[in-house]
Each structure stands twice: as C-alpha cells, then as structure tokens.
Design a protein around this motif. Structure first.
Motif, PDB file in Angstrom:
ATOM      1  N   ASP A  94      34.344   3.920 -78.293  1.00 55.43           N
ATOM      2  CA  ASP A  94      34.836   2.253 -78.116  1.00 55.43           C
ATOM      3  C   ASP A  94      33.516   1.373 -78.737  1.00 55.43           C
ATOM      4  OD1 ASP A  94      33.931   4.066 -75.885  1.00 55.43           O
ATOM      5  OD2 ASP A  94      34.476   1.925 -75.166  1.00 55.43           O
ATOM      6  N   ALA A  95      33.980   0.231 -79.151  1.00 56.73           N
ATOM      7  CA  ALA A  95      32.812  -0.821 -79.753  1.00 56.73           C
ATOM      8  C   ALA A  95      32.945  -1.302 -77.603  1.00 56.73           C
ATOM      9  CB  ALA A  95      33.487  -2.058 -80.385  1.00 56.73           C
ATOM     10  N   ARG A  96      31.913  -0.922 -77.237  1.00 60.15           N
ATOM     11  CA  ARG A  96      31.314  -2.066 -75.822  1.00 60.15           C
ATOM     12  C   ARG A  96      29.848  -2.230 -75.508  1.00 60.15           C
ATOM     13  NH1 ARG A  96      30.907   3.434 -72.029  1.00 60.15           N
ATOM     14  NH2 ARG A  96      29.298   2.126 -70.557  1.00 60.15           N
ATOM     15  N   GLN A  97      29.409  -2.907 -75.041  1.00 55.83           N
ATOM     16  CA  GLN A  97      28.837  -3.014 -74.517  1.00 55.83           C
ATOM     17  C   GLN A  97      27.611  -2.778 -73.306  1.00 55.83           C
ATOM     18  OE1 GLN A  97      26.702  -7.619 -75.064  1.00 55.83           O
ATOM     19  NE2 GLN A  97      25.821  -6.391 -77.330  1.00 55.83           N
ATOM     20  N   PHE A  98      26.918  -2.177 -72.977  1.00 59.29           N
ATOM     21  CA  PHE A  98      26.719  -2.077 -71.510  1.00 59.29           C
ATOM     22  C   PHE A  98      26.290  -2.916 -70.662  1.00 59.29           C
ATOM     23  CE2 PHE A  98      26.832   1.774 -74.680  1.00 59.29           C
ATOM     24  CZ  PHE A  98      26.998   2.907 -73.776  1.00 59.29           C
ATOM     25  N   SER A  99      26.271  -3.085 -69.335  1.00 58.10           N
ATOM     26  CA  SER A  99      26.248  -3.882 -68.309  1.00 58.10           C
ATOM     27  C   SER A  99      24.673  -3.774 -68.270  1.00 58.10           C
ATOM     28  CB  SER A  99      27.573  -3.352 -67.542  1.00 58.10           C
ATOM     29  OG  SER A  99      26.851  -2.184 -66.620  1.00 58.10           O
ATOM     30  N   GLU A 100      24.051  -4.776 -67.333  1.00 61.53           N
ATOM     31  CA  GLU A 100      22.520  -4.823 -66.683  1.00 61.53           C
ATOM     32  C   GLU A 100      22.952  -3.706 -65.364  1.00 61.53           C
ATOM     33  OE1 GLU A 100      22.317  -7.957 -65.244  1.00 61.53           O
ATOM     34  OE2 GLU A 100      22.051  -9.901 -67.469  1.00 61.53           O
ATOM     35  N   ASP A 101      24.053  -3.392 -65.292  1.00 61.30           N
ATOM     36  CA  ASP A 101      23.078  -2.310 -64.286  1.00 61.30           C
ATOM     37  C   ASP A 101      23.337  -0.609 -65.036  1.00 61.30           C
ATOM     38  OD1 ASP A 101      23.553  -3.759 -61.650  1.00 61.30           O
ATOM     39  OD2 ASP A 101      26.263  -3.190 -61.566  1.00 61.30           O
ATOM     40  N   GLU A 102      24.140  -0.849 -66.448  1.00 60.26           N
ATOM     41  CA  GLU A 102      23.631   0.295 -66.691  1.00 60.26           C
ATOM     42  C   GLU A 102      22.827   0.710 -67.377  1.00 60.26           C
ATOM     43  OE1 GLU A 102      28.621   1.730 -68.095  1.00 60.26           O
ATOM     44  OE2 GLU A 102      27.949   0.274 -68.834  1.00 60.26           O
ATOM     45  N   ILE A 103      22.163  -0.721 -67.691  1.00 65.06           N
ATOM     46  CA  ILE A 103      21.156  -0.477 -69.034  1.00 65.06           C
ATOM     47  C   ILE A 103      19.457   0.062 -67.308  1.00 65.06           C
ATOM     48  CG2 ILE A 103      19.390  -1.998 -70.212  1.00 65.06           C
ATOM     49  CD1 ILE A 103      21.929  -3.711 -70.711  1.00 65.06           C
ATOM     50  N   TYR A 104      19.501  -0.585 -66.970  1.00 65.16           N
ATOM     51  CA  TYR A 104      18.934  -0.368 -65.275  1.00 65.16           C
ATOM     52  C   TYR A 104      19.311   0.962 -65.030  1.00 65.16           C
ATOM     53  CZ  TYR A 104      15.434  -1.920 -61.945  1.00 65.16           C
ATOM     54  OH  TYR A 104      14.514  -1.733 -60.772  1.00 65.16           O
ATOM     55  N   GLY A 105      20.469   1.074 -65.170  1.00 68.46           N
ATOM     56  CA  GLY A 105      20.388   2.838 -64.761  1.00 68.46           C
ATOM     57  C   GLY A 105      19.497   3.861 -65.050  1.00 68.46           C
ATOM     58  N   LEU A 106      19.986   3.555 -66.876  1.00 69.54           N
ATOM     59  CA  LEU A 106      19.355   4.412 -68.045  1.00 69.54           C
ATOM     60  C   LEU A 106      17.605   4.139 -68.320  1.00 69.54           C
ATOM     61  CD1 LEU A 106      20.369   6.352 -69.759  1.00 69.54           C
ATOM     62  CD2 LEU A 106      20.419   4.676 -71.786  1.00 69.54           C
ATOM     63  N   GLU A 107      17.673   3.437 -67.506  1.00 72.94           N
ATOM     64  CA  GLU A 107      15.686   3.069 -67.823  1.00 72.94           C
ATOM     65  C   GLU A 107      15.348   3.616 -66.730  1.00 72.94           C
ATOM     66  OE1 GLU A 107      15.508  -1.420 -69.681  1.00 72.94           O
ATOM     67  OE2 GLU A 107      15.529  -1.039 -67.370  1.00 72.94           O
ATOM     68  N   VAL A 108      15.723   3.496 -65.643  1.00 76.29           N
ATOM     69  CA  VAL A 108      15.547   4.419 -64.613  1.00 76.29           C
ATOM     70  C   VAL A 108      15.293   6.111 -64.968  1.00 76.29           C
ATOM     71  CG1 VAL A 108      15.658   4.877 -62.247  1.00 76.29           C
ATOM     72  CG2 VAL A 108      15.688   2.985 -62.688  1.00 76.29           C
ATOM     73  N   VAL A 109      16.584   6.320 -65.456  1.00 82.27           N
ATOM     74  CA  VAL A 109      16.694   7.906 -66.274  1.00 82.27           C
ATOM     75  C   VAL A 109      15.671   7.780 -67.340  1.00 82.27           C
ATOM     76  CG1 VAL A 109      17.634   9.379 -67.857  1.00 82.27           C
ATOM     77  CG2 VAL A 109      19.091   7.982 -65.652  1.00 82.27           C
ATOM     78  N   ALA A 110      14.986   7.173 -67.895  1.00 81.45           N
ATOM     79  CA  ALA A 110      13.916   7.073 -68.806  1.00 81.45           C
ATOM     80  C   ALA A 110      12.770   7.757 -68.005  1.00 81.45           C
ATOM     81  CB  ALA A 110      13.978   6.763 -69.510  1.00 81.45           C
ATOM     82  N   MET A 111      11.905   6.490 -67.412  1.00 84.18           N
ATOM     83  CA  MET A 111      11.520   6.812 -66.233  1.00 84.18           C
ATOM     84  C   MET A 111      10.826   8.586 -66.012  1.00 84.18           C
ATOM     85  SD  MET A 111       8.561   5.568 -64.891  1.00 84.18           S
ATOM     86  CE  MET A 111       7.819   6.699 -63.591  1.00 84.18           C
ATOM     87  N   VAL A 112      12.150   8.800 -64.994  1.00 81.10           N
ATOM     88  CA  VAL A 112      11.635   9.848 -64.675  1.00 81.10           C
ATOM     89  C   VAL A 112      11.967  11.532 -65.965  1.00 81.10           C
ATOM     90  CG1 VAL A 112      13.206  11.976 -63.901  1.00 81.10           C
ATOM     91  CG2 VAL A 112      13.447   9.488 -62.530  1.00 81.10           C
ATOM     92  N   LEU A 113      12.198  11.248 -66.908  1.00 81.74           N
ATOM     93  CA  LEU A 113      11.795  11.832 -68.547  1.00 81.74           C
ATOM     94  C   LEU A 113      10.370  11.736 -68.396  1.00 81.74           C
ATOM     95  CD1 LEU A 113      15.170  11.531 -70.420  1.00 81.74           C
ATOM     96  CD2 LEU A 113      14.995  13.650 -68.687  1.00 81.74           C
ATOM     97  N   ALA A 114      10.046  10.605 -68.598  1.00 81.09           N
ATOM     98  CA  ALA A 114       8.674  10.007 -69.066  1.00 81.09           C
ATOM     99  C   ALA A 114       7.880  11.066 -68.076  1.00 81.09           C
ATOM    100  CB  ALA A 114       8.195   9.008 -68.906  1.00 81.09           C
ATOM    101  N   GLU A 115       7.974  11.099 -66.702  1.00 82.16           N
ATOM    102  CA  GLU A 115       7.557  12.045 -65.862  1.00 82.16           C
ATOM    103  C   GLU A 115       6.977  13.181 -65.979  1.00 82.16           C
ATOM    104  OE1 GLU A 115       5.504  11.221 -63.842  1.00 82.16           O
ATOM    105  OE2 GLU A 115       5.520   8.612 -64.153  1.00 82.16           O
ATOM    106  N   MET A 116       8.676  13.958 -66.485  1.00 81.27           N
ATOM    107  CA  MET A 116       8.912  15.086 -66.378  1.00 81.27           C
ATOM    108  C   MET A 116       8.020  16.000 -67.930  1.00 81.27           C
ATOM    109  SD  MET A 116      13.086  15.463 -66.279  1.00 81.27           S
ATOM    110  CE  MET A 116      13.057  17.104 -66.030  1.00 81.27           C
TER     111      MET A 116
END
Length: 748
Positions: free
Chosen positions: A138-160
C-alpha cells in the motif's frame, strides 16, 4: 499509545537478542531477523543488504522478496534507493519508490508490487555496514516513530554484525571480514617502509549486550556512567594548570559543556526506552551525531565531532569496563593503526613503533611531525583501516607510495621485503660517507644539516653525519603538553639539546604555532585560511609574554655557548625588527640579572613568503643568516595548499619560475653577504638538493635519513657543470628543469 509502541519495540529487540544467543549460522539468523522485523512492523517485506566490499552492496536476506535474488542482487554505492541510503548515511522514506530520483528497478526481486519504501543505514560510529529496508504494497509513508524504531533495530544489527553473528564461512555466500588481503591507498606523510603486526591504538569497545532487559535498570546504569564521566571531566579541567584565563580554558569549558549536555542525555534515554542497553544507546547517539556533524559545512561544528567522539568513547569504556589497556600484549615489530592520534600519545609509544597508519591526519599534523622526528613511516587517509584491522594482523607500510597492505599475500610480502633489503643495503653504503664532506667533483662543498624537534632526534646527529641542526622545532615541547611549559622546563630541554649537539650549531626556531599546529590548550581560530592567518611570529608578537619567556629560556640554556635564534614566517621587515628588538631587550635583562650570557648570538629569519624575496636590502643586512622554508614558500608561490591532496602535487619545485625565485633570493643574500640555507622536504630529495646547490645555496637542512643519499649524489657530480646546464635550460625557455637535470644525471 506511546507505551504500546515502546513495548512492541522492546519485544522485537528481545527476539533479536534470543536469535543472537541461539545456535545457528549467519544466514539462518538473518532469515529469522527479517521475518520478525516484517511481522513486528506490519510490512510485507524486510530485507538486509550488507557491503560485499567498500563499493558494493549485496542482498543477503529477505522476507517478502524472491528468495532466488538473495546473494544475486547487488548495487553499487549510491545506486538506487538502497545505495543512496548507504552513501549518505540517512534514511529514505517514500510511499512511491519508483518516482524517487535515482530509483533502480530490480526485476529479479519482484519488488514492483511494493511501492512503499523505508531504508535506514546499518552503521556503527561512522563505519557503514549495510542497509535495512522494509516495504509495503500500500502506498504509505512511514511515521517518525516507525523510522526511529527501525533505526534502533538497525543499531542492534550493527552490533550483531560486530559480534560476528552474520560472519560468513567457506560454505555460504555471506561476506567474510578480517580474513582476506586488503590494500589501502592513502597519502604519504613520512617516507620509509616497514613490516610488522597491527597494534590498534584504541581497540573498539565491543558491546556484548545491545538489548536491554529492563529500561529502568539501563537508565540507572546510564546515569551512573554519566556521573562518573562528568566527575572525570571536571577533575581534568580543574587539574589543568594553564595559567588562568585564556583560549585554552574556553576549549576545556566547551568540552565540559558537552559532558553536561541535557539534550545528549535525553536522546540516549529515549534510545533505552525503545529497548537498547545503556551502552548501545550511547553508541547509537554517537553514530547519529557523527552523521549529522559530518554533513555540517561549519568547520567549528565539524571540529566538535572529535570532542563528542572522545566523550562517547570515554562513557562507553565506563559502562563496559573495557579500558584502553585490554591486557593484550603489543606484538613484535608493532605498526600503530588508529583513526587519529595526538603527539603526546605517539611520543609515549616512542621508538618501539615501526610505522603508523591513520585514517585521518594531514601532512603537516602534529602526528606527522613526531613521526618524522622518530624516523618511522607514516601513511594517512587510509580509510576504514581501523574497521578492517585486528590486533596482530600482518601489515606492510609503504610510506614512499602511501600504500598499506593488510594481511598481504605471500608474493606481495616477498616483493616488499626485497624493497626493504635494497633500502637497507643503500643506507649501509651511505654510512661509509658519514665523516666525509659533501663536496662535488668540482670542489664545491655543501653543508648538510638535519631537522629536529625532540630529544629523541639528537642521536641521529652523530650517526647521520649532519654538521649541525639547521632547524630545531621548539613548538613540539608545547604540543605534547596540556599546559604552557614553564621557563625552567624549556631551559632544561634547550640545554640538553645543546649538550647533545657537542659543539655543533643548533638553529632554534621560535614557537611556530597556528595553521595546522594548534596547541591543545589554545582555542582554534575560526579562520577561512589558517595557513595565511594568525600563526608563527604573528602569534609571538601579539602574545609577547610567551615569546619573551621562550627567549629567556634559550639565553639561559646557552650557558657560555653560541646561541642561534631563528624567527619563523617573517612576511614584512618590521616583524623581524620587532622580534629582534625583543630579543635584544631580553639579552640586556638577563645580563642585568647576572646570568651567564651566550658567547655569541646569531639571529636569523625563515623566508617563507614570496614578499621577503623583495624585502629592502636592510632586512638581509640585519640578518645573521636566512633560511628558506621551502614547504610554505612553495605553497604560497603556487597558491596550492600543501594539505590539499588535489593540488599540492601539481606544482614542482623545479618549475622554472620557482627556480627563478630561488635565484633571486640567493642573489639578495650574496649581495648582503648573509649565509643562506634551504629547509624543507625538498632539501632531502637528492635531485632537488643538487639543484639548490647549483643555484648557490650552500647549506641544506633535512631529515637525518636523507643526508646519506644527498651526500652520495653530490660527491659524484660537478655542481659547476650542473649550474651551466641549468643556465642553458633556462635560456632555452624550458618551463621545468626536472627532465634536463635527470637526463644529465643519468649520463653522469
């Protein structure tokens, strides 16, 4: 609502933590991770792209795209939306990916039915590891909270990734790190060659627990760590004995302000609330701040990046208990590898090091000056080497070419050893010339002096065959301290230098700071062009207390011996007159106080600006000697910043116009009967040194290792014949003399 989102984020991170702890290979872990992320965020697609090499991203795992595209789809850095995220280090969020600039359609993935796209970088303190992507139909833009949450997940992936959770093996297709040979092309800051083992200056902090089980506990750990950090910074500032108010105190107060920043603490607390551990929260904010500040155009803000990095690293070491001393033993033949390093730290290692490789730095940096003093090869701008190197890795440093080989292949190592053997054989031949004069076959003699700046340099005075010290850089004693040295300290240092010289002349250059040499306790001047700004004698004449103190120390160090003082960066005769007057006043003062006076005082000037080639005759008559500062004179003559790799190598010392300038300086000095020397990198290059001698410069000052090769060449040819060749080449209108000179040398 926010609490539910925080709870969802923590649940996802706990799943990732369980995946990290469970047995299994890297591919299985990534497949599980993409499934859980897509499920948690309510998206049809989640994909992980990792760097295969510095320029290539590879699709390594996906939930929702075609499985057959895994390890087949690759993009260049900057290519497509994924490549844009990797290149810029910033997220891309769009509800209509095909309409975005730079979009690249990859039909093998089947992504055409997923127009919504959110990609965030997987990075760790400036090190780019990959890109994490989620997509929807579906054509949607992700919210600021979703962006921030995905950045947090990416941070954990970097550490992994750092912990080796996705480490490849011979049996799968994942990227393998720290295994294969790598070559880094950097910039030569100090010539020479060395073979050894990697010794990391600051081993990276390893975060073993990127996910926090309890936000309250992690928040308490963060606050405890912050309290300890602030106490240490406050104590450091209080203990800094720097003589009251001044620019240096402003620098330290700025540093302390960072440590007490409430916004910095708040952002880290927000990271913890979403499920990160205290140390992972610190590192995420460090990575985000680095990405923001690296984009800044304001040089002051970019400089603050170093403060923030230093504070973050201190806090991480407090939280993890991992000090800089990890217990690892320094290997034999250590080659220091670091992002950057200060002169004090480099001096602490001393002559144990065989070479230094830095990711940052400059050819005129403090580290480069110390490396030259220690006579060890230095390569700078070796990008990403701290990410790739491990303690103990075999490494080859070619300071002549600015190349570093990490974990080299046998054939490369063998060729490198052959080169080192040839250099060692040549140096042993030069040792036989140590006691012989640098006299050409025509009978013309050139005096060869060495440059120095540390007590560690002085043993080279005897071994190199130098006739004296043509340049003693007094600023190094200021650069390696966190406070202004006292007069007594400086007098002791200068006295020891004269003792070690054993009667040979030592030309002491007064404090040359500013430009690329900023004291740790001196506020950097926000100047658009610091090389042409407030530096050297300009600082000395404005801060006369420091200049007077240094001159007093030199006078007291002489103790009945001759004293040679040289003022740097004279651009107008009045500057020399003012500095000369201050020296005479200090001599008179010391005499009144009853101190033992020098038997003779010689006062000279560094000629580093083209303006002084046209100075009044009185200037040359006032000087007891003149020394051409070749590095600065060349950059001002050609308007080519010697710190700028794009232009500094484009201009040749043997350009006919620069040679004409040198001729004019020689003529002015001969007219006033004042001795002239040439000091700088070019003086240590045999062809250039021989050309200077042919122009009439009878004293050259260089690094000790260059004296043998220069003397060897001078003794084999006729300087008078070369002079006639140069005259003829200039008469024929040649714009560069290098080719006729080298062809003439080949015939000799």
């Amino acid at each position: 609502m926010q609490d539910r989102k925080d709870s969802d984020s923590r649940k996802l991170l706990r799943r990732l933590k369980d995946i990290l702890a469970a047995p299994g290979d890297g591919q299985h872990r990534m497949d599980q991770i993409t499934h859980h992320i897509a499920d948690s965020m309510g998206t049809q697609v989640c994909s992980i792209y990792l760097f295969r090499d510095a320029e290539t991203l590879e699709l390594c795992a996906t939930e929702g795209l075609r499985p057959e595209a895994v390890h087949k789809t690759r993009l260049r850095l900057g290519e497509g939306l994924v490549g844009r995220v990797a290149r810029t280090g910033r997220f891309v969020n769009t509800g209509d990916a095909p309409s975005e600039p730079g979009f690249r359609f990859m039909p093998e993935t089947g992504e055409e039915v997923f127009p919504s796209f959110l990609g965030v970088p997987i990075q760790r303190v400036g090190e780019k590891l990959g890109v994490l992507v989620v997509q929807c139909s579906d054509a949607r833009q992700f919210s600021e909270d979703e962006i921030y949450g995905l950045e947090v997940v990416a941070m954990v992936l970097a550490e992994m990734t750092e912990l080796g959770a996705f480490q490849g093996s011979q049996s799968d297709c994942l990227p393998q790190s720290h295994r294969f040979p790598l070559m880094f092309r950097g910039t030569t800051a100090q010539e020479g060659a060395a073979e050894g083992r990697v010794w990391l200056h600051e081993p990276r902090v390893v975060i073993a627990n990127p996910v926090g089980d309890d936000p309250d506990t992690e928040r308490a750990r963060l606050h405890e760590g912050m309290d300890r950090l602030r106490q240490r910074v406050d104590s450091m500032v209080a203990a800094a004995d720097m003589g009251g108010e001044g620019d240096h105190m402003a620098v330290l107060e700025t540093y302390r302000m960072f440590a007490h920043s409430r916004s910095w603490l708040k952002r880290m607390e927000e990271n913890i609330q979403l499920g990160l551990s205290a140390e992972a929260a610190v590192e995420k904010e460090q990575s985000a701040a680095r990405a923001r500040l690296e984009m800044a155009t304001d040089p002051y803000l970019r400089d603050r990046l170093h403060d923030l990095d230093d504070l973050s690293n201190r806090l991480l070491r407090i939280l993890t208990g991992q000090g800089t001393d990890t217990g690892a033993q320094m290997p034999d033949q250590p080659i220091l590898v670091a992002r950057n390093i200060g002169p004090a730290d480099l001096l602490e290692y001393g002559r144990r090091l065989k070479g230094v490789v830095l990711e940052e730095g400059s050819v005129g940096s403090h580290a480069a000056i110390v490396a030259r003093a220690l006579a060890i090869p230095l390569v700078i701008h070796a990008e990403r080497i701290t990410s790739e190197a491990l303690n103990g890795d075999p490494i080859l440093v070619d300071g002549d070419q600015g190349v570093v080989h990490l974990r080299p292949e046998d054939a490369v190592a063998a060729a490198f050893r052959d080169k080192m053997a040839m250099q060692a054989e040549a140096q042993s031949r030069y040792a036989d010339l140590r006691t012989l004069p640098a006299t050409g076959t025509c009978g013309t003699t050139v005096q060869l002096y060495m440059n120095a700046g540390l007590m560690a340099d002085l043993p080279s005075l005897e071994g190199s065959g130098a006739e004296g010290v043509g340049l003693f850089r007094t600023e190094l004693q200021f650069l390696v301290r966190n406070h202004v040295p006292r007069r007594g300290e400086l007098a002791d240092i200068y006295r020891h230098v004269m003792d070690r010289a054993m009667g040979r002349p030592v030309m002491f250059r007064t404090l040359d700071i500013g430009s690329d040499k900023v004291l740790p306790y001196m506020k950097p001047q926000d100047e658009p062009n610091p090389a042409m700004g407030w530096r050297a004698i300009r600082v000395g004449l404005d801060k006369r207390g420091v200049l007077r103190m240094q001159l007093q120390a030199l006078i007291r160090a002489a103790q009945g011996r001759p004293l040679h003082v040289m003022f740097p960066f004279i651009a107008d005769m009045t500057e020399y007159e003012d500095a000369y007057r201050i020296l005479m006043q200090e001599l008179a003062r010391e005499r009144r106080l009853g101190h033992q006076m020098p038997t003779d005082v010689r006062v000279g000037a560094m000629l580093e600006t083209p303006s002084m080639a046209f100075a009044p005759r009185k200037f040359f008559e006032m000087c007891d000697f003149v020394s051409i500062g070749g590095n600065d004179l060349k950059q001002f003559f050609f308007a080519a910043d010697r710190e700028n790799e794009r232009v500094r190598r484009r201009y040749d010392t043997m350009n006919a116009s620069f040679v004409a300038l040198l001729r004019q300086i020689v003529a002015r000095c001969e007219e006033a009967r004042v001795p002239l020397s040439f000091c700088g990198e070019d003086a240590g290059r045999p062809v250039e040194a021989l050309t200077f001698a042919a122009l009439g410069i009878r004293r050259l000052s260089m690094r000790p290792a260059s004296i043998g090769p220069v003397k060897h060449l001078i003794r084999r040819v006729s300087i008078a014949d070369l002079r006639r060749l140069i005259d003829e080449a200039e008469g024929n209108g040649l714009t560069n003399l290098r080719r006729p000179v080298t062809e003439w040398l080949a015939r000799q």
